[in-house]
Scaffold this motif. Structure first.
Motif, PDB file in Angstrom:
ATOM      1  N   GLY A  19       0.808  -1.214   0.000  1.00  0.00           N
ATOM      2  CA  GLY A  19       0.000   0.000   0.000  1.00  0.00           C
ATOM      3  C   GLY A  19       0.839   1.261   0.000  1.00  0.00           C
ATOM      4  N   ALA A  20       0.282   2.328  -0.571  1.00  0.00           N
ATOM      5  CA  ALA A  20       1.014   3.589  -0.720  1.00  0.00           C
ATOM      6  C   ALA A  20       1.396   4.192   0.629  1.00  0.00           C
ATOM      7  CB  ALA A  20       0.181   4.578  -1.528  1.00  0.00           C
ATOM      8  N   ASP A  21       0.504   4.138   1.603  1.00  0.00           N
ATOM      9  CA  ASP A  21       0.790   4.734   2.912  1.00  0.00           C
ATOM     10  C   ASP A  21       1.974   4.051   3.585  1.00  0.00           C
ATOM     11  OD1 ASP A  21      -1.293   6.469   2.544  1.00  0.00           O
ATOM     12  OD2 ASP A  21      -2.732   5.312   3.725  1.00  0.00           O
ATOM     13  N   VAL A  22       1.996   2.731   3.535  1.00  0.00           N
ATOM     14  CA  VAL A  22       3.095   1.992   4.152  1.00  0.00           C
ATOM     15  C   VAL A  22       4.401   2.279   3.428  1.00  0.00           C
ATOM     16  CG1 VAL A  22       3.995  -0.315   4.643  1.00  0.00           C
ATOM     17  CG2 VAL A  22       1.568   0.179   5.002  1.00  0.00           C
ATOM     18  N   GLU A  56       5.294   4.996   1.903  1.00  0.00           N
ATOM     19  CA  GLU A  56       5.770   6.321   2.304  1.00  0.00           C
ATOM     20  C   GLU A  56       6.415   6.275   3.686  1.00  0.00           C
ATOM     21  OE1 GLU A  56       2.442   8.901   2.043  1.00  0.00           O
ATOM     22  OE2 GLU A  56       2.253   8.742  -0.142  1.00  0.00           O
ATOM     23  N   VAL A  57       5.822   5.523   4.593  1.00  0.00           N
ATOM     24  CA  VAL A  57       6.373   5.401   5.940  1.00  0.00           C
ATOM     25  C   VAL A  57       7.740   4.722   5.889  1.00  0.00           C
ATOM     26  CG1 VAL A  57       6.085   4.280   8.181  1.00  0.00           C
ATOM     27  CG2 VAL A  57       4.140   5.416   7.103  1.00  0.00           C
ATOM     28  N   GLU A  83       9.834   6.581  -4.424  1.00  0.00           N
ATOM     29  CA  GLU A  83       9.539   7.183  -3.118  1.00  0.00           C
ATOM     30  C   GLU A  83      10.831   7.547  -2.400  1.00  0.00           C
ATOM     31  OE1 GLU A  83       6.922   8.930  -0.796  1.00  0.00           O
ATOM     32  OE2 GLU A  83       6.324   7.720  -2.548  1.00  0.00           O
TER      33      GLU A  83
END
Length: 239
Positions: free
Chosen positions: A117-120, A122-123, A177
């Motif tokens: 997933g995109a959120d993970v 980025e983290v 990223e």
């Protein structure tokens, strides 16, 4: 002397309640089957899509040059390692998957799956940046906030010296990223030519043409460069 036993006046209500309770006593297996059926329809849109996924997986396995069925005999002393291998460990599976992803990109512009997933993603990229900055400056990772603020100011200058390798890069989005975080010496490898073609195409479109992508098998690598940071999203799981 004979007696007459009268039924309570609310017997009909009691019977209806009993039937309702019985109807609720559905086994876990039945609930699981119902949930699986709903999941297929809700996630994929229809069972036709699910059938197609099974067909694609079967085709990938047929192209994987598996040993003949006799090699999987259950009376062997030792289980055949290939017999229990996941299809994710076969290059033919990934070649077929990325051939479809590349076609989808060319026709619709879709970059493909974002791993976890995109959120993970980025983290992970942000945490990796902080970790590398702290290491470069001789500080303990995850140090106090005021040190983090200072590190952030020097981040891009520090990160430009880090060489990063992403093995099993797939569509290369993780490297994009990392580039946003300030890394500049980025290389992605994958043993599927389709994956590398997709990653390079997506990077060029998104303005990250400086990222290097190479076809390479991590188990028989031909890379001569040494890297300070090696990242992996799921290649070791497949191996």
């Amino acid at each position: 002397m004979a007696g007459i036993r009268l039924q309570p006046e609310d017997s009909d209500a009691s019977q209806q309640q009993a039937r309702a309770v019985a109807a609720d006593l559905v086994s876990d297996d039945d609930r699981s089957v119902a949930a699986d059926s709903w999941s297929i329809k809700s996630e994929y849109g229809s069972t036709l899509d699910d059938d197609q996924r099974h067909a694609d997986a079967a085709e990938a396995l047929n192209n994987a040059n598996l040993p003949p069925p006799s090699d999987y005999s259950s009376d062997k002393d030792e289980p055949d390692a290939d017999a229990v291998s996941s299809m994710l460990g076969f290059q033919s599976y990934w070649d077929a998957a990325y051939a479809g992803e590349l076609t989808n990109f060319r026709e619709h512009g879709h970059a493909g799956e974002v791993w976890f997933g995109a959120d993970v993603m980025e983290v992970v990229a942000s945490w990796t940046k902080d970790l590398c900055v702290d290491i470069s400056q001789g500080r303990i990772p995850n140090h106090v906030d005021d040190v983090k603020a200072e590190a952030s100011e020097l981040g891009n200058k520090v990160l430009s010296s880090w060489s990063v390798l992403d093995i099993g890069t797939g569509n290369g989005l993780l490297l994009q990223e990392l580039a946003k975080q300030g890394f500049s010496d980025l290389t992605g490898t994958d043993y599927s030519e389709g994956a590398i073609s997709l990653a390079q195409s997506v990077a060029n479109r998104d303005g990250f043409s400086d990222i290097k992508f190479l076809v390479d098998d991590v188990l028989a690598t031909k890379l001569e460069q040494e890297f300070q940071l090696v990242m992996d999203k799921g290649t070791l799981d497949a191996i």
